[in-house]
Design an enzyme around this catalytic site. Structure first.
Site, PDB file in Angstrom:
ATOM      1  N   ASP A   1     -26.056   7.518  33.471  1.00 48.31           N
ATOM      2  CA  ASP A   1     -25.732   6.806  34.708  1.00 48.31           C
ATOM      3  C   ASP A   1     -26.438   5.453  34.734  1.00 48.31           C
ATOM      4  O   ASP A   1     -27.632   5.375  34.980  1.00 48.31           O
ATOM      5  CB  ASP A   1     -26.162   7.678  35.903  1.00 48.31           C
ATOM      6  CG  ASP A   1     -25.917   6.992  37.246  1.00 48.31           C
ATOM      7  OD1 ASP A   1     -25.603   5.784  37.264  1.00 48.31           O
ATOM      8  OD2 ASP A   1     -26.045   7.664  38.274  1.00 48.31           O
TER       9      ASP A   1
ATOM     10  N   ASP B   1     -22.454   8.352  48.338  1.00 46.38           N
ATOM     11  CA  ASP B   1     -23.333   7.889  47.267  1.00 46.38           C
ATOM     12  C   ASP B   1     -24.027   6.650  47.813  1.00 46.38           C
ATOM     13  O   ASP B   1     -23.418   5.595  47.914  1.00 46.38           O
ATOM     14  CB  ASP B   1     -22.477   7.562  46.035  1.00 46.38           C
ATOM     15  CG  ASP B   1     -23.270   6.830  44.949  1.00 46.38           C
ATOM     16  OD1 ASP B   1     -24.504   6.694  45.082  1.00 46.38           O
ATOM     17  OD2 ASP B   1     -22.640   6.387  43.967  1.00 46.38           O
TER      18      ASP B   1
END
Length: 650
Positions: free
Chosen positions: A199, A10
């Site tokens: 998110d 990520d």
């Protein structure tokens, strides 16, 4: 080293995270500081290059040469409005290189400039090394995530960053899709479920809606705000305290970069505390002009400072629902991703919006994306475990794609949120009589006129036989592969003449040569970093040797065992070396080693003599240092050559 498994990375705006799927489960890997997320920061100093925690920790002392937010630059043009507005807030320099942004820093006394891909590749290299240290194997294959918003050029540039870091990027996947996978493994369901992914990270905010049915994911819509995140909440708190400092002390600290930096670090810490406590205290010694700043903040005040920002997170939620043509009552699951979703107020607003529905917080919000990427990496590299087998992944195009037709109209061939890979064909014709060619201009965006959208590339199809307008048939095909790379082709039906373009946004793309050069430079920088570490280690080794030797001969247990002449000889040489060290902190490794040999030449014979006369020395075994010198006095002091060097920096 043997070849390790594929990892999921990520690559975040402010923090990055790496995971690996092994033994039937995902492990999120901690870095050498024990942290499971690593700041996406790279710092350049007079002597070395730092990446991750080490870079972020020294930002207060070296703001202009510490680069972060590379993700906001990657795959963009210098004159992009986003780049121009972000530049105002960054302490580091961004320069224009033939229309592309580069960050400019001072490194080892020289001015250097780097493309965003290079900076991101340094962070990716760090993540790769973190995984390798944990696995004890070389890691080459990786799945890297990007925001759902990223256009083609940004995806491609991220892939290039991976290549420069020596990674084979198996696939670029959307962050919400990755979070959905992380979640999909936990909950096997038969019936179709609609999942909303919320998110809220350090610098960005994304809302996505997916449907999951029988292990198949489909992204229905995406929305968000590229400029909302934890840093904005920190800023509100920073401004609040700058105002408080003004009131209390009649002084404005806002122009003093270092003071603001230290205040920001304290605010970030306080914010985290406020997610679990209702108040947090801040204590900063000598913040400005010698004034200590001791204060506190309550959770209620923090919520009030950010009230509009917190409430504003619901707008993209509503937009995503509209785009997915769903009512909020039709959402089965709400998944929290990103560190800022730990803020209780944000959880409450979201829960209230969904009429009290429980939120899914079972996955650590900082790690969910890397978790899903690790699973996807296992799937793509052919992991056969059944946890992984039942999972299929459909990604989408974030923006509509089309061509310009007469009058500057945007004619869409592939609508936004279309599942990829996909292929669409449409037939066009000429606009005027005997027109010899057509210009195919490819755009992405949601506006009706192409001038308001983003031009991805263009090409001409020439050699069309003369004919009245409207007669020729030109077939245009848009084809997007699983990585979101777009191929556009045009064929004249009568002659079979064809021309095509692969949109990897070449104007924003690095050439093969560039990438190769950067791969080599990355290797070079890595070698320099190694060299610097070796140098420091030989310096520390010499320093410890000199100080330990001094301590040994000055120990009262040796009174009478060593004659004064020998003792003085050792002390003089040690002091000489210690003085030399003070003046030559930046000497080369060989010089430190040479000095150590010189010192050993003086000390070893004397110490050996001591041993023989005393039958082993009181109070210490020979230390494990080059030259095996005895540990001194009461506590045996071992060599500190390779111990951790800990430095506290505010």
């Amino acid at each position: 080293m043997s070849k390790g498994p594929a990892v999921g990375i990520d690559l975040g705006t402010t923090y990055s995270c790496v995971g690996v799927f092994q033994h039937g489960k995902v492990e999120i890997i901690a870095n050498d500081q024990g942290n499971r997320t690593t700041p996406s920061y790279v710092a350049f100093t007079d002597t070395e290059r730092l990446i991750g925690d080490a870079a972020k920790n020294q930002v207060a002392m070296n703001p202009t040469n510490t680069v972060f937010d590379a993700k906001r630059l990657i795959g963009r043009r210098f004159d992009d409005a986003v780049v121009q507005s972000d530049m105002k807030h960054w302490p580091f320099m961004v320069v224009n290189d033939a229309g592309r942004p580069k960050v400019q820093v001072e490194y080892k006394g020289e001015t250097k400039s780097f493309y965003p891909e290079e900076v991101s590749s340094m962070v990716l290299t760090k993540m790769k090394e973190i995984a390798e240290a944990y696995l004890g194997k070389t890691v080459t294959n990786a799945v890297v995530t990007v925001p759902a918003y990223f256009n083609d050029s940004q995806r491609q540039a991220t892939k290039d960053a991976g290549t420069i870091a020596g990674l084979n990027v198996l696939r670029i996947i959307n962050e919400p899709t990755a979070a959905a996978i992380a979640y999909g493994l936990d909950k096997k369901v038969g019936a179709e479920r609609n999942v909303l992914i919320f998110d809220l990270g350090g610098g960005t905010f994304d809302v996505s809606i997916l449907t999951i049915e029988d292990g198949i994911f489909e992204v229905k819509s995406t929305a968000g705000d590229t400029h909302l995140g934890g840093e904005d909440f920190d800023n509100r708190m920073v401004n609040h305290f700058i105002a408080e400092f003004k009131r209390k002390h009649k002084k404005d600290i806002s122009e003093n970069k270092r003071a603001v930096r230290r205040l920001r670090t304290a605010c970030e810490r306080a914010k985290r505390t406020l997610s679990s406590s209702t108040q947090a205290s801040i204590e900063i010694d000598s913040l400005y002009e010698g004034i200590d700043f001791y204060t506190s903040i309550t959770r209620a005040r923090f919520e009030e400072l950010n009230a509009d920002l917190f409430r504003g997170t619901l707008d993209p939620v509503e937009k995503a629902l509209r785009d997915a043509k769903l009512d909020k009552s039709q959402i089965h699951d709400i998944v929290l991703v990103g560190g800022s979703t730990r803020i209780p107020k944000i959880q409450k607003l979201l829960q209230d919006f969904f009429n009290g529905k429980e939120l899914n917080k079972s996955i650590n919000p900082d790690e969910a994306v890397a978790y899903g990427a690790a699973v996807q990496a296992a799937i793509l590299s052919g992991d056969k475990s059944e946890n992984v087998q039942d999972l299929l992944l459909l990604d989408v195009t974030p923006l509509s794609l089309g061509i310009e037709t007469a009058g500057g109209v945007m004619t869409v061939l592939i609508k936004r949120n279309t599942t990829i890979p996909t292929k669409q064909t449409q037939t066009f014709t000429t606009y005027s009589d005997n027109q010899p060619g057509v210009l195919i201009q490819v755009y992405e965006g949601e506006r009706a006129m192409t001038k308001d959208n983003n031009l991805l590339g263009k090409f001409e199809l020439t050699g069309i036989p003369p004919a009245p307008r409207g007669v020729p048939q030109i077939e245009v095909t848009f084809d997007i592969d699983a990585n979101g790379i777009l191929n556009v082709s045009a064929v004249d039906k009568s002659t079979g003449k064809e021309n095509k373009i692969t949109i990897t946004n070449d104007k924003g793309r690095l050439s093969k040569e560039d990438i190769e050069r950067m791969v080599q430079e990355a290797e070079k920088y890595k070698a320099e970093d190694e060299k610097q570490r070796d140098k420091v280690s030989s310096k520390n080794s010499l320093e410890s040797y000199a100080f330990n030797m001094k301590a040994t001969v000055e120990d009262e247990k040796l009174q009478g065992k060593i004659n004064d002449e020998d003792k003085q000889k050792i002390l003089d040489k040690c002091n000489e070396i210690i003085n030399w060290l003070d003046k030559n902190q930046t000497a080369e490794k060989e010089e430190f080693e040479h000095q150590q040999k010189e010192l050993e030449k003086v000390c070893n014979p004397i110490i050996t003599k001591l041993y023989q006369s005393a039958g082993g020395m009181p109070g210490g075994m020979p230390g494990g240092m080059p030259g095996g010198f005895p540990g001194g006095g009461a506590p045996p002091s071992g060599g500190a050559s390779s111990g951790p060097t800990i430095e506290e920096v505010d």
